[in-house]
Design a protein around this motif. Structure first.
Motif, PDB file in Angstrom:
ATOM      1  N   GLY A  35      44.695  26.551  43.670  1.00 54.33           N
ATOM      2  CA  GLY A  35      43.740  25.454  43.609  1.00 54.33           C
ATOM      3  C   GLY A  35      42.320  25.924  43.344  1.00 54.33           C
ATOM      4  N   ARG A  36      42.176  26.989  42.544  1.00 52.67           N
ATOM      5  CA  ARG A  36      40.862  27.592  42.323  1.00 52.67           C
ATOM      6  C   ARG A  36      40.410  27.527  40.867  1.00 52.67           C
ATOM      7  N   ALA A  37      40.974  26.627  40.085  1.00 57.91           N
ATOM      8  CA  ALA A  37      40.601  26.515  38.674  1.00 57.91           C
ATOM      9  C   ALA A  37      39.107  26.230  38.536  1.00 57.91           C
ATOM     10  N   SER A  38      38.503  26.837  37.552  1.00 57.39           N
ATOM     11  CA  SER A  38      37.099  26.627  37.169  1.00 57.39           C
ATOM     12  C   SER A  38      36.082  27.156  38.175  1.00 57.39           C
ATOM     13  N   MET A  39      36.500  27.919  39.158  1.00 60.96           N
ATOM     14  CA  MET A  39      35.537  28.524  40.083  1.00 60.96           C
ATOM     15  C   MET A  39      34.944  29.769  39.433  1.00 60.96           C
ATOM     16  N   PRO A  40      33.730  30.156  39.799  1.00 63.37           N
ATOM     17  CA  PRO A  40      33.087  31.338  39.196  1.00 63.37           C
ATOM     18  C   PRO A  40      33.911  32.611  39.404  1.00 63.37           C
ATOM     19  N   ASP A  41      33.880  33.464  38.386  1.00 61.33           N
ATOM     20  CA  ASP A  41      34.662  34.700  38.433  1.00 61.33           C
ATOM     21  C   ASP A  41      34.373  35.567  39.654  1.00 61.33           C
ATOM     22  N   PRO A  42      33.112  35.773  40.043  1.00 60.01           N
ATOM     23  CA  PRO A  42      32.888  36.602  41.235  1.00 60.01           C
ATOM     24  C   PRO A  42      33.561  36.020  42.481  1.00 60.01           C
ATOM     25  N   ASP A  43      33.586  34.694  42.583  1.00 53.43           N
ATOM     26  CA  ASP A  43      34.280  34.054  43.708  1.00 53.43           C
ATOM     27  C   ASP A  43      35.782  34.288  43.624  1.00 53.43           C
ATOM     28  N   GLN A  44      36.314  34.301  42.407  1.00 55.24           N
ATOM     29  CA  GLN A  44      37.747  34.573  42.225  1.00 55.24           C
ATOM     30  C   GLN A  44      38.065  36.007  42.661  1.00 55.24           C
ATOM     31  N   LEU A  45      37.193  36.937  42.297  1.00 56.23           N
ATOM     32  CA  LEU A  45      37.406  38.337  42.668  1.00 56.23           C
ATOM     33  C   LEU A  45      37.323  38.515  44.184  1.00 56.23           C
ATOM     34  N   ARG A  46      36.407  37.826  44.812  1.00 51.16           N
ATOM     35  CA  ARG A  46      36.306  37.890  46.282  1.00 51.16           C
ATOM     36  C   ARG A  46      37.546  37.284  46.942  1.00 51.16           C
ATOM     37  N   PHE A  47      37.994  36.124  46.438  1.00 47.85           N
ATOM     38  CA  PHE A  47      39.193  35.489  46.985  1.00 47.85           C
ATOM     39  C   PHE A  47      40.390  36.431  46.867  1.00 47.85           C
ATOM     40  N   ALA A  48      40.562  37.002  45.676  1.00 51.96           N
ATOM     41  CA  ALA A  48      41.688  37.915  45.457  1.00 51.96           C
ATOM     42  C   ALA A  48      41.618  39.100  46.420  1.00 51.96           C
ATOM     43  N   THR A  49      40.429  39.624  46.617  1.00 51.54           N
ATOM     44  CA  THR A  49      40.248  40.765  47.516  1.00 51.54           C
ATOM     45  C   THR A  49      40.576  40.389  48.954  1.00 51.54           C
ATOM     46  N   GLU A  50      40.085  39.238  49.383  1.00 56.78           N
ATOM     47  CA  GLU A  50      40.378  38.779  50.753  1.00 56.78           C
ATOM     48  C   GLU A  50      41.875  38.601  50.970  1.00 56.78           C
ATOM     49  N   ASP A  51      42.598  38.236  49.893  1.00 55.09           N
ATOM     50  CA  ASP A  51      44.039  38.024  49.983  1.00 55.09           C
ATOM     51  C   ASP A  51      44.826  39.275  49.595  1.00 55.09           C
ATOM     52  N   GLY A  52      44.118  40.374  49.323  1.00 55.63           N
ATOM     53  CA  GLY A  52      44.779  41.632  48.979  1.00 55.63           C
ATOM     54  C   GLY A  52      45.479  41.605  47.641  1.00 55.63           C
ATOM     55  N   ARG A  53      44.873  40.946  46.647  1.00 53.32           N
ATOM     56  CA  ARG A  53      45.503  40.780  45.342  1.00 53.32           C
ATOM     57  C   ARG A  53      44.663  41.393  44.225  1.00 53.32           C
ATOM     58  N   VAL A  54      45.347  42.000  43.278  1.00 47.90           N
ATOM     59  CA  VAL A  54      44.741  42.542  42.072  1.00 47.90           C
ATOM     60  C   VAL A  54      44.603  41.402  41.068  1.00 47.90           C
ATOM     61  N   VAL A  55      43.406  41.217  40.518  1.00 47.51           N
ATOM     62  CA  VAL A  55      43.194  40.194  39.498  1.00 47.51           C
ATOM     63  C   VAL A  55      43.769  40.687  38.176  1.00 47.51           C
ATOM     64  N   VAL A  56      44.610  39.868  37.562  1.00 48.82           N
ATOM     65  CA  VAL A  56      45.140  40.152  36.230  1.00 48.82           C
ATOM     66  C   VAL A  56      44.426  39.205  35.276  1.00 48.82           C
ATOM     67  N   THR A  57      43.753  39.782  34.268  1.00 44.47           N
ATOM     68  CA  THR A  57      42.896  38.954  33.431  1.00 44.47           C
ATOM     69  C   THR A  57      42.762  39.487  32.014  1.00 44.47           C
ATOM     70  N   HIS A  58      42.443  38.558  31.095  1.00 42.08           N
ATOM     71  CA  HIS A  58      42.021  38.888  29.728  1.00 42.08           C
ATOM     72  C   HIS A  58      40.506  38.794  29.622  1.00 42.08           C
ATOM     73  N   ASP A  59      39.863  38.276  30.647  1.00 39.31           N
ATOM     74  CA  ASP A  59      38.435  37.953  30.635  1.00 39.31           C
ATOM     75  C   ASP A  59      37.609  39.220  30.880  1.00 39.31           C
ATOM     76  N   ASP A  60      36.908  39.671  29.831  1.00 42.40           N
ATOM     77  CA  ASP A  60      36.161  40.920  29.986  1.00 42.40           C
ATOM     78  C   ASP A  60      34.956  40.786  30.915  1.00 42.40           C
ATOM     79  N   ASP A  61      34.593  39.569  31.313  1.00 44.63           N
ATOM     80  CA  ASP A  61      33.543  39.397  32.322  1.00 44.63           C
ATOM     81  C   ASP A  61      33.920  40.078  33.636  1.00 44.63           C
ATOM     82  N   PHE A  62      35.226  40.159  33.924  1.00 42.70           N
ATOM     83  CA  PHE A  62      35.656  40.801  35.164  1.00 42.70           C
ATOM     84  C   PHE A  62      35.320  42.291  35.178  1.00 42.70           C
ATOM     85  N   LEU A  63      35.187  42.898  33.996  1.00 41.16           N
ATOM     86  CA  LEU A  63      34.779  44.305  33.941  1.00 41.16           C
ATOM     87  C   LEU A  63      33.355  44.450  34.474  1.00 41.16           C
TER      88      LEU A  63
END
Length: 117
Positions: A35-63
């Motif tokens: 339920g996190r569609a359209s949330m900012p990428d840094p927030d997605q990275l924080r959420f994934a980290t809090e949940d112990g998950r590696v972000v899989v992405t094509h979005d080079d902004d994550f670099l």
């Protein structure tokens, strides 16, 4: 599948890849499922980290976000990045790349790391 890696799929990663990885025993959560569609990428990275998950992405902004996190002393669980054109017509190739990562890297290996697929 023996790996302890858990994945968080960015919204642009094919759902077919998530389903196939799950069939092989991987733990995958998509942005839509969380339920996190359209949330900012840094927030997605924080959420994934809090949940112990590696972000899989094509979005080079994550670099850039990963580099910013490291520069600020903020940890992240990892990013598995592939250029958007690399697996555009080859979902099986993406699945195989992630299965390989799952077979050779651990959650500790991926912490604060970007893996280029």
């Amino acid at each position: 599948m023996a790996s302890d890696l858990r994945y968080f799929f960015d919204e642009h990663i094919a759902n077919d890849a998530a389903d196939a990885l799950r069939a092989d025993g991987a733990d995958v959560l998509t942005i839509a499922e969380a339920g996190r569609a359209s949330m900012p990428d840094p927030d997605q990275l924080r959420f994934a980290t809090e949940d112990g998950r590696v972000v899989v992405t094509h979005d080079d902004d994550f670099l850039s976000h990963a580099a910013d996190f490291l520069a600020a002393g903020e940890e992240f669980a990892g990013v598995a990045y592939c250029h958007q054109l690399k697996y555009q017509n080859n979902v099986r190739g993406l699945i195989n790349a992630l299965l390989l990562v799952n077979g050779v890297l651990t959650a500790d290996d991926m912490r604060n790391h970007v893996e280029f697929l």
